[in-house]
Design a protein around this motif. Sequence first.
Motif, PDB file in Angstrom:
ATOM      1  N   GLY A  14     -17.324 -24.919  19.015  1.00 20.25           N
ATOM      2  CA  GLY A  14     -16.330 -25.581  18.174  1.00 20.25           C
ATOM      3  C   GLY A  14     -15.287 -24.600  17.675  1.00 20.25           C
ATOM      4  N   LEU A  15     -15.733 -23.431  17.269  1.00 21.02           N
ATOM      5  CA  LEU A  15     -14.813 -22.396  16.819  1.00 21.02           C
ATOM      6  C   LEU A  15     -13.909 -21.944  17.962  1.00 21.02           C
ATOM      7  CD1 LEU A  15     -13.942 -20.494  14.527  1.00 21.02           C
ATOM      8  CD2 LEU A  15     -15.690 -18.899  15.335  1.00 21.02           C
ATOM      9  N   LEU A  16     -14.451 -21.874  19.152  1.00 21.99           N
ATOM     10  CA  LEU A  16     -13.676 -21.488  20.326  1.00 21.99           C
ATOM     11  C   LEU A  16     -12.587 -22.521  20.622  1.00 21.99           C
ATOM     12  CD1 LEU A  16     -13.419 -19.414  22.644  1.00 21.99           C
ATOM     13  CD2 LEU A  16     -14.970 -20.866  23.952  1.00 21.99           C
ATOM     14  N   VAL A  17     -12.921 -23.801  20.507  1.00 20.02           N
ATOM     15  CA  VAL A  17     -11.949 -24.866  20.743  1.00 20.02           C
ATOM     16  C   VAL A  17     -10.814 -24.781  19.717  1.00 20.02           C
ATOM     17  CG1 VAL A  17     -11.594 -27.372  20.636  1.00 20.02           C
ATOM     18  CG2 VAL A  17     -13.533 -26.436  21.907  1.00 20.02           C
ATOM     19  N   VAL A  18     -11.138 -24.568  18.457  1.00 18.20           N
ATOM     20  CA  VAL A  18     -10.127 -24.461  17.407  1.00 18.20           C
ATOM     21  C   VAL A  18      -9.242 -23.243  17.646  1.00 18.20           C
ATOM     22  CG1 VAL A  18      -9.795 -24.030  14.936  1.00 18.20           C
ATOM     23  CG2 VAL A  18     -11.460 -25.723  15.688  1.00 18.20           C
ATOM     24  N   ALA A  19      -9.845 -22.113  18.010  1.00 18.90           N
ATOM     25  CA  ALA A  19      -9.073 -20.894  18.246  1.00 18.90           C
ATOM     26  C   ALA A  19      -8.120 -21.066  19.424  1.00 18.90           C
ATOM     27  CB  ALA A  19     -10.008 -19.718  18.488  1.00 18.90           C
ATOM     28  N   ILE A  20      -8.571 -21.680  20.498  1.00 24.24           N
ATOM     29  CA  ILE A  20      -7.725 -21.902  21.669  1.00 24.24           C
ATOM     30  C   ILE A  20      -6.579 -22.847  21.324  1.00 24.24           C
ATOM     31  CG2 ILE A  20      -7.665 -22.962  23.961  1.00 24.24           C
ATOM     32  CD1 ILE A  20     -10.459 -21.771  24.428  1.00 24.24           C
ATOM     33  N   THR A  21      -6.863 -23.888  20.557  1.00 24.36           N
ATOM     34  CA  THR A  21      -5.826 -24.838  20.150  1.00 24.36           C
ATOM     35  C   THR A  21      -4.765 -24.157  19.282  1.00 24.36           C
ATOM     36  OG1 THR A  21      -7.457 -26.623  20.191  1.00 24.36           O
ATOM     37  CG2 THR A  21      -5.414 -27.035  18.990  1.00 24.36           C
ATOM     38  N   LEU A  22      -5.187 -23.343  18.338  1.00 20.89           N
ATOM     39  CA  LEU A  22      -4.238 -22.625  17.485  1.00 20.89           C
ATOM     40  C   LEU A  22      -3.410 -21.635  18.292  1.00 20.89           C
ATOM     41  CD1 LEU A  22      -6.393 -21.976  14.292  1.00 20.89           C
ATOM     42  CD2 LEU A  22      -4.464 -23.540  14.541  1.00 20.89           C
ATOM     43  N   LEU A  23      -4.028 -20.954  19.231  1.00 20.79           N
ATOM     44  CA  LEU A  23      -3.299 -20.004  20.067  1.00 20.79           C
ATOM     45  C   LEU A  23      -2.256 -20.710  20.919  1.00 20.79           C
ATOM     46  CD1 LEU A  23      -2.955 -17.098  21.055  1.00 20.79           C
ATOM     47  CD2 LEU A  23      -4.715 -17.559  22.772  1.00 20.79           C
ATOM     48  N   LYS A  24      -2.596 -21.837  21.477  1.00 22.84           N
ATOM     49  CA  LYS A  24      -1.646 -22.608  22.284  1.00 22.84           C
ATOM     50  C   LYS A  24      -0.480 -23.086  21.416  1.00 22.84           C
ATOM     51  CE  LYS A  24      -0.136 -25.046  25.761  1.00 22.84           C
ATOM     52  NZ  LYS A  24       0.899 -24.430  26.551  1.00 22.84           N
ATOM     53  N   GLY A  25      -0.766 -23.555  20.213  1.00 20.22           N
ATOM     54  CA  GLY A  25       0.285 -23.990  19.302  1.00 20.22           C
ATOM     55  C   GLY A  25       1.208 -22.843  18.918  1.00 20.22           C
ATOM     56  N   TRP A  26       0.641 -21.671  18.672  1.00 26.15           N
ATOM     57  CA  TRP A  26       1.436 -20.496  18.330  1.00 26.15           C
ATOM     58  C   TRP A  26       2.353 -20.109  19.482  1.00 26.15           C
ATOM     59  CZ3 TRP A  26       3.152 -17.768  14.475  1.00 26.15           C
ATOM     60  CH2 TRP A  26       3.590 -16.463  14.660  1.00 26.15           C
ATOM     61  N   GLN A  27       1.820 -20.113  20.706  1.00 28.94           N
ATOM     62  CA  GLN A  27       2.632 -19.764  21.873  1.00 28.94           C
ATOM     63  C   GLN A  27       3.757 -20.767  22.080  1.00 28.94           C
ATOM     64  OE1 GLN A  27      -0.314 -19.528  24.938  1.00 28.94           O
ATOM     65  NE2 GLN A  27      -0.716 -17.356  24.567  1.00 28.94           N
ATOM     66  N   ASP A  28       3.472 -22.047  21.888  1.00 31.27           N
ATOM     67  CA  ASP A  28       4.511 -23.069  22.033  1.00 31.27           C
ATOM     68  C   ASP A  28       5.588 -22.919  20.960  1.00 31.27           C
ATOM     69  OD1 ASP A  28       3.217 -24.091  24.212  1.00 31.27           O
ATOM     70  OD2 ASP A  28       2.319 -25.788  23.139  1.00 31.27           O
ATOM     71  N   TRP A  29       5.183 -22.573  19.738  1.00 30.31           N
ATOM     72  CA  TRP A  29       6.145 -22.378  18.664  1.00 30.31           C
ATOM     73  C   TRP A  29       7.048 -21.184  18.961  1.00 30.31           C
ATOM     74  CZ3 TRP A  29       7.092 -18.587  14.932  1.00 30.31           C
ATOM     75  CH2 TRP A  29       7.944 -18.977  13.904  1.00 30.31           C
ATOM     76  N   LEU A  30       6.450 -20.084  19.449  1.00 24.76           N
ATOM     77  CA  LEU A  30       7.244 -18.919  19.804  1.00 24.76           C
ATOM     78  C   LEU A  30       8.211 -19.232  20.938  1.00 24.76           C
ATOM     79  CD1 LEU A  30       4.657 -16.002  19.654  1.00 24.76           C
ATOM     80  CD2 LEU A  30       6.529 -16.457  18.079  1.00 24.76           C
ATOM     81  N   GLU A  31       7.781 -20.024  21.905  1.00 25.15           N
ATOM     82  CA  GLU A  31       8.660 -20.424  23.004  1.00 25.15           C
ATOM     83  C   GLU A  31       9.819 -21.277  22.487  1.00 25.15           C
ATOM     84  OE1 GLU A  31       8.395 -23.034  27.112  1.00 25.15           O
ATOM     85  OE2 GLU A  31       6.564 -22.177  26.270  1.00 25.15           O
TER      86      GLU A  31
END
Length: 78
Positions: A14-31
């Motif tokens: 569950g923690l892994l899923v949350v971390a991956i989701t946050l990382l993807k959101g951060w990358q999309d925001w930076l893009e």
Amino acid sequence: MSQELLIAATALSGLLVVAITLLKGWQDWLELKSRELETGHGKREIEGGAREGAARIEIADLKERIRKLEAIASGVDL
């Protein structure tokens, strides 16, 4: 023992899923911000709105100064 291991594995996944989701959101925001900088949108629009607001405040201040000067001029014999 196996129940504790199952709970730990579930929590870790569950923690892994949350971390991956946050990382993807951060990358999309930076893009998104990168694209805004390339196209010139974003900050310029905000600065333009701030300039308009500052100009209105300055005009109101100048009008107030003119009113005060007119009041002083009407009360003084020249």
